[in-house]
Motif scaffolding. Structure first.
Motif, PDB file in Angstrom:
ATOM      1  N   PRO A 239       0.890  -1.146  -0.019  1.00 60.36           N
ATOM      2  CA  PRO A 239      -0.179   0.091   0.058  1.00 60.36           C
ATOM      3  C   PRO A 239       0.829   1.077  -0.084  1.00 60.36           C
ATOM      4  O   PRO A 239       1.932   1.337   0.558  1.00 60.36           O
ATOM      5  CB  PRO A 239      -0.840  -0.105   1.495  1.00 60.36           C
ATOM      6  N   GLU A 241       1.482   4.908   1.257  1.00 59.40           N
ATOM      7  CA  GLU A 241       1.092   5.776   2.413  1.00 59.40           C
ATOM      8  C   GLU A 241       1.515   7.205   1.848  1.00 59.40           C
ATOM      9  O   GLU A 241       2.824   7.627   1.938  1.00 59.40           O
ATOM     10  CB  GLU A 241       1.794   5.267   3.675  1.00 59.40           C
ATOM     11  N   ASN A 290      -3.122   3.805  -5.533  1.00 59.19           N
ATOM     12  CA  ASN A 290      -3.016   3.562  -4.291  1.00 59.19           C
ATOM     13  C   ASN A 290      -1.803   2.416  -3.938  1.00 59.19           C
ATOM     14  O   ASN A 290      -1.826   1.858  -2.667  1.00 59.19           O
ATOM     15  CB  ASN A 290      -4.399   3.229  -3.545  1.00 59.19           C
ATOM     16  N   LEU A 291      -0.913   2.129  -4.697  1.00 62.98           N
ATOM     17  CA  LEU A 291      -0.098   1.304  -4.683  1.00 62.98           C
ATOM     18  C   LEU A 291       1.356   1.466  -4.765  1.00 62.98           C
ATOM     19  O   LEU A 291       1.562   2.724  -5.474  1.00 62.98           O
ATOM     20  CB  LEU A 291      -0.472  -0.067  -5.309  1.00 62.98           C
ATOM     21  N   GLU A 396      -3.890  -8.394  -1.436  1.00 61.91           N
ATOM     22  CA  GLU A 396      -3.207  -7.537  -2.483  1.00 61.91           C
ATOM     23  C   GLU A 396      -4.229  -7.371  -3.381  1.00 61.91           C
ATOM     24  O   GLU A 396      -4.453  -6.348  -4.003  1.00 61.91           O
ATOM     25  CB  GLU A 396      -2.037  -8.179  -2.964  1.00 61.91           C
ATOM     26  N   LEU A 399      -6.857  -4.537  -2.544  1.00 62.80           N
ATOM     27  CA  LEU A 399      -6.252  -3.353  -2.658  1.00 62.80           C
ATOM     28  C   LEU A 399      -6.143  -2.912  -4.367  1.00 62.80           C
ATOM     29  O   LEU A 399      -6.371  -1.565  -4.525  1.00 62.80           O
ATOM     30  CB  LEU A 399      -4.669  -3.294  -2.160  1.00 62.80           C
TER      31      LEU A 399
END
Length: 410
Positions: A239, A241, A290-291, A396, A399
């Motif tokens: 992920p 951040e 977002n990865l 995963e 996500l």
């Protein structure tokens, strides 16, 4: 034809183009290259894309789409650029400049079809009949794997790798969700371009093959006007951040080894064709929505190496890449065919513009969705090695669909 239109009018105009292609049964492709503002589109006035081997030296301007399973390389579809248009955004305003490239049409029948097409567009704009056309395809046989089924599939793969049958396999799953009645696919596409500025964002619709939308971070092959060939090795996922510097991101051994397998696979392809003059940069951490992923860039000067066919040759060697299939390719492909409960179709195939303004940019079809008339299918996969933990691989795939699901609104 050149005109300046506001963002609101742009959505209406592209919606009218989209509806007109469906009314006339024409293939259409929209795309935006990574780190650019310009949206491009082509329409094939023949009504049927050409099924062919993608040969960059032989094909005219168009857009290529290949399924995941394409062992002889002859099942790719090629959408001819009979109409090629661009939408270039003015960075200081919400205005787009719409331009029809007015490509020469030597066939008088195609010229008549072009005139009829734009007349259809004008009729739609005048009547404001923006009926919600999403896809000409109404059905697709798929089975969404729940968490237990997916984790069991991962466990089987790990056992076979421990037995030495292969080193890595990429397993995928689907999520099928009903579409809301007020869903506007063109508006959704524009949202996707804004959410993935570093990705190749595409929307295609082909009669009998349906509608596909995606935001891919992975180049399979690219050749530019300077005759520079480029490909990347992309693997490893965690992920993202916001606020954490990329230089401080830590990677586990499993992800490092997974990415190294992809890099070695590409370099081994170079060795097969006796190509030793290439530049390698990475691996480095990159953002994709977002990865985060690990990426290595590999480039070749095709003029210096006297290898003008490198793009075509490498495309045939690389597809499907180890980043979406596995290593070695054949046993990994067999495992996928025997265990995945769905047909990947265009997911993890490749797509992109060919010989547009002297350049070709083909991407692996990742972060993609297939649209039916009343529902949307999300695809996501995870690279499995002996260090994999089934529950983490399930997370995963969750996500990887989060951003797309938010954009679609389901």
């Amino acid at each position: 034809m050149v005109s300046s239109i506001t963002l609101t009018n742009t959505l209406e105009y592209i919606q009218a183009l989209w509806i007109a292609t469906h009314q006339m049964g024409l293939p259409i492709a929209l795309w935006r290259l990574p780190e650019t503002q310009e949206i491009q589109g082509i329409i094939d006035l023949s009504g049927q894309p050409q099924k062919t081997v993608i040969d960059l030296e032989e094909l005219h301007s168009g857009f290529a789409v290949s399924p995941f399973i394409n062992p002889e390389a002859d099942q790719s579809l090629f959408i001819h650029a009979d109409i090629h248009f661009t939408l270039e955004q003015d960075p200081s305003t919400e205005t787009y400049i719409f331009s029809d490239k007015n490509l020469p049409l030597n066939d008088p029948i195609l010229q008549i079809r072009k005139e009829n097409f734009y007349q259809t567009v004008e009729n739609i704009l005048q009547t404001r009949n923006y009926s919600s056309v999403i896809s000409s395809r109404t059905s697709y046989q798929t089975q969404d794997a729940d968490q237990a089924i997916f984790e069991d599939m991962v466990s089987k793969a790990i056992r076979e790798m421990e037995e030495g049958k292969f080193q890595k396999v990429v397993l995928s799953r689907t999520i099928t969700v009903p579409i809301k009645e007020d869903t506007n696919i063109i508006q959704t596409y524009f949202k996707l371009t804004q959410s993935y500025p570093l990705a190749f964002v595409s929307l295609i619709s082909i009669p009998e093959h349906g509608t596909w939308m995606g935001a891919s971070p992975e180049v399979i092959i690219s050749t530019n006007k300077q005759k520079i060939f480029r490909t990347i090795a992309l693997a490893g996922t965690q992920p993202y951040e916001p606020g954490v510097p990329l230089s401080e991101v830590m990677w586990k051994q499993k992800e490092i080894e997974e990415q190294a397998l992809v890099s070695r696979y590409i370099i081994n392809c170079f060795k097969k064709i006796r190509l030793r003059e290439f530049e390698e940069e990475g691996p480095k951490t990159v953002v994709a929505g977002n990865l985060l992923h690990l990426r290595t860039d590999l480039t070749v000067d095709m003029q210096a190496t006297q290898f003008p066919q490198l793009g075509t040759v490498m495309l045939r060697l690389l597809h499907p890449t180890s980043a979406v299939c596995g290593t070695p390719k054949e046993p990994a492909m067999d495992f996928i065919s025997n265990h995945e409960p769905h047909n990947r179709e265009f997911y993890s195939g490749f797509l992109g513009p060919v010989n547009i303004d002297g350049e070709s940019h083909l991407f692996v079809n990742l972060r993609c969705t297939q649209w039916l008339s009343n529902r949307v299918i999300f695809y996501a996969g995870a690279g499995i090695t002996t260090g994999s933990i089934p529950e983490r691989e399930w997370r995963e795939t969750e996500l990887k669909t989060q951003t797309m699901r938010k954009i679609v609104g389901v």
